[in-house]
Structure formats: C-alpha cells, structure tokens
Design an enzyme around this catalytic site. Structure first.
Site: not given
Length: 503
Positions: A330, A436
């Site tokens: 991310c 994630h």
C-alpha cells in the site's frame, strides 16, 4: 431485544478489546448469537468488509471470535489520524471528511442517530451485544456529549464492566479514581470490576480486592492473567513493536514509520519458526535483514520524507542494490516508485520523488479505493519467483492511483464490484502491492520463506508457513478458555439479565 454488556477501561490499552473478543467467543460457545459493537473507534488499522465498507480491526477480531462476518454496523464511526491534531472521519464505512479535533468534538453529537441506527440493526439479529468503550470514561474534559463510553452505555441501557490494568501499576487507584470521577447515575451503571494483566499469586492480591470492593461498592468479577495469545492488535500502543530484536535463521525488518497502519499484515510471518520479524525505526536497528518490508501508512509522503531525513531510505536502496528483498504494501508500495504527486492536497500536497526502485508513478486522489480481492501472482522474478501461479486474497484501502511502466505482479478480482484488474509490480528482488493480508495464506508464506531459505543455503523443509484463518481459531479458543477460568461468568450472566436496574 438483545442483552448487552459493555466493557470500559480505566485507560487506553487496559485490555478492553481482548476481553470483548473473549466474551464474544464464550457467548458463541454457549450457544448465543453474539455481535460486537463500538460506536466510535480511533485507529490506523482498518478493514474492508465484504461490501466494500471500512471499519476498525478490533471489531473485526471480535466478530471473528463470535463466528460471524464483520459488518460496518459494528463500528459506525472510525477516526483515522492524519496528523497530531486531525483525523479522517469515516461514517458507516465511507469517508465523511477530514476534521481537526476541535471541529470533530463540536460535530460528533450529530452522529448519534447513525450510531443508534447501527446499534438497533444489530439488536434485531443478535441475542447478545458486547459493547466496547474507548480510552477512559473519566476523561472529564471529554465527558460532555460523550458518545462512546458512559454516553453510549446510557443510549444502549447497558450494564458496564470496568477494566483496570495492573501490569502498569496503580490498579486500585485506577479503578477507584475512575469511579470517583463518574456521576452517580454513571457509577450505578458499573456492575463489576475486572483486574487485568495480572502476573503471580492471586492470593497476595486478595486483601486489596476486598478493600476495593468495600470502597467502590462494586464486586470484582475477575482477575485475568497476562495472556499469551496471538490475537491482532489495533493501535499504536501495541506491544508488538517492542518484540524481538535479534535475527534468527531468516530475518525480516519492517520499517516502523510514524504513521504505520495495518501492521496486522505481518502476524503470519511473526509466527513462523526460525523467522524473526523486527520493527525498526532507525539505521542502527535495521542491521542486515534478508527482507525489508515497507508497510502501509496513513501519510505516504510525510513518512517517506521521514525515512529520507533519518537515512532509512538510503539504507533500503543500498539493500536493494545488494539483492536484499524489499517488499512494499500500500503506502510502502507507493514509496518504491519514481514519483508521488498530490495535486488535490489529499496528503501533504505537491510532488516528491519516490525511491525509484520500481518503474511507476502514483497520484493521490480524493476517491478512496475500498475493496476485497482475490488474485494470483503472475509476473514475478528474483528470489521469490516461485510465488508465480500461487493464489492469495486480501483487501485494498488507499487514496492513490499507481501507473506502472512494466508488467504487473499479479492479476486480481475485485469481488465487491466483480471486475478484474492488475496489481503490483516487481523488478529484481523489489516487490510492491496494494493488497493487505497478502501473507495470510499458508501457501504464500511457506513458498516465500522456503525460497529465502533456499537462497541462503538453509534446508527449506525446516520452514513452514502459517494458515492465519486456522491459527486465529485456535487463539480465540485459548482466549475463551483462559477467561472462563478467571472471570465469574455466572455473575456476568446475572448482570446482563438484570441490566441497569439499581443494585
């Protein structure tokens, strides 16, 4: 109407979340349909539900313990700090706006209808609702218009169990001082006290418990031990950051940036025998790991500048040049590119150079990407080339769009919007992804760790990954078993049956 029990604490990190999770598992084991609830949560670790809405991870953990799918009604308000004085305000899983602390304090009472709408929706489905407070109910500067501690207890008409942390010392002063600062109506809602994180011989504590009950006028319903269970932490007070410092057979270093988020991504790696996972904040701590991870962050540009100023960026780039595995997730993925642009001032505004380790550019936009995905590694080389063809799943949550100049690392399917797309990039031993939870599947971690072992000349058969879903189930059961031993569950059921009627 559902029965309720609310867990409040004398301070942050007193153990409220863990006790709520344990109660959820106990009630489930006892045959009840149970759901967690926290009206307002403040955390950088968040989660995306199956319908693409964002909520705090503590209630996700508690929902898993209860054996149900997380839903946004369990946490209708989430505050994600953007700096020391402001937060992104998320209501019912969607971004409302960024607010400074004073602005939100003046506004929050307007959110009561949303809180109660979510709470009543859970009441319609579940037998028991386990409510979690936040911080302390005795913060006298915050009590006006409270919506998360005693204010929530009143709205839900819920009895309260007050938890104190003996590990940090002064637990009797914590509990009695909190009760003294409550209004009489509020104190009458507290039906039991819990002393948490106790180590040692409980009989030594008995005289203090007797005095506590006499002075407080409220029974102690449990003295719970310092539990060694592996259950996800949620916020910056986690003890996970203070974990092991010495390298094992395979050494992984996670850069602990000031605004680190979703560090729960790495729990699967922490639990592999022979693997050390260390959180590092400076060049001295970094040493010479086999793998460097750049984690998610709530402010990519400022955290990259922090790394630039303290020398960690230079060390990461040196490591990559020598063949050390570097993996960004991310915000950490965004840092690895050539540039980061913020024309709409979503973060810090302006444009800065990235690390230049992956051929890509990121532009920040106000529209937040929130989705759950599954995918397959495709174009991946270097030491971890054996990941090619392996499936993974997880979720995306970010406010940037990244355009790569090379083949993507994986193909993913968004099962909120039911569309396929490409994600990530790899070049040599540098890898990046927006997903994630990408390490949660056992096949992913086993393949990755064995590949690193093989590269180092270590017998790869010694390295086995962890199936996080199965592992979590064992830990929730361990938590419930321990709490059953140390809580007076008969008394807690009686408290729920009586509700908030006078003692």
């Amino acid at each position: 109407m559902a029965k309720t029990i609310m867990i409040q604490g004398t301070m942050s990190n007193a153990g409220k979340s863990l006790i709520c999770a344990g109660l959820c598992r106990i009630f489930r084991q006892d045959g009840y349909k149970v759901a967690p609830f926290k009206s307002q949560n403040m955390a950088l670790n968040s989660f995306i539900t199956e319908n693409g809405l964002e909520m705090g991870r503590a209630q996700v953990v508690q929902a898993e313990a209860a054996g149900i799918a997380p839903q946004v009604e369990m946490n209708p308000i989430l505050l994600k700090p953007t700096n020391d004085t402001g937060s992104q305000v998320i209501v019912n899983g969607e971004v409302l706006q960024n607010m400074c602390a004073r602005e939100y304090f003046a506004y929050k009472k307007q959110l009561v209808p949303e809180i109660m709408r979510a709470f009543h929706k859970l009441e319609e489905t579940y037998d028991i609702i386990v409510i979690e407070g936040a911080g302390s109910p005795a913060e006298i500067n915050l009590k006006q218009d409270d919506i998360v501690n005693m204010g929530m207890a009143k709205m839900a008409k819920s009895p309260v169990l007050l938890v104190g942390d003996i590990d940090r010392g002064g637990v009797f002063a914590q509990l009695l001082g909190t009760l003294m600062l409550l209004e009489e109506e509020e104190k009458n809602m507290v039906k039991g006290l819990i002393i948490n994180k106790f180590r040692g011989d409980k009989t030594i504590l008995d005289p203090g418990i007797q005095m506590l009950e006499e002075r407080g006028g409220i029974p102690v319903v449990g003295v719970t031990p310092y539990l060694s269970v592996e259950i996800e932490d949620e916020d910056s007070l986690t003890e996970r950051f203070q974990g092991r410092k010495e390298a094992e057979l395979i050494d992984i270093a996670v850069i602990r940036t000031p605004r680190i988020s979703n560090f729960t991504d790495f729990i699967a790696l922490e639990n592999i025998k022979g693997v050390s996972l260390r959180y590092v904040r400076d060049c001295r701590e970094l040493k010479h790991p086999d793998m460097i991870i750049l984690p998610g962050t709530k402010n990519t540009m400022e955290d990259l500048l922090w790394m630039r100023q303290n020398g960690l960026e230079t060390e990461v780039k040196k490591g990559a040049a020598k063949g050390t595995i570097v993996w960004g997730i991310c915000g950490g993925y965004q840092m690895l590119g050539e540039s980061l642009s913020d024309p709409e001032s979503v973060e810090a505004g302006g444009r800065i150079d990235g690390m230049g380790l992956l051929p890509m550019e990121t532009t920040f936009v106000r529209q937040k990407t929130r989705t759950r995905v599954n995918g397959t590694f495709q174009h991946i080389g270097g030491i971890l080339k054996e990941l090619s063809g392996i499936a993974f799943e997880g979720y995306e949550i970010h406010m940037g769009e990244t355009r790569g100049k090379d083949m993507p690392m994986s193909r993913i399917k968004d099962y909120v919007q039911e569309k396929s797309s490409e994600d990530g990039l790899s070049k040599g031993n540098v890898y990046g992804t927006y997903v994630h939870g990408i390490f949660d599947k056992e096949e992913v971690t086993t393949t990755m760790i064995r590949a690193i072992a093989k590269h180092k000349g270590i017998d790869p058969d010694e390295m086995e990954g962890v199936d996080m879903k199965a592992f979590k189930e064992t830990q929730y059961d361990l938590l419930a078993d321990s709490l059953r031993q140390h809580l007076d569950m008969k008394k807690i059921y009686e408290i729920m049956d009586r509700g908030i009627t006078d003692r």
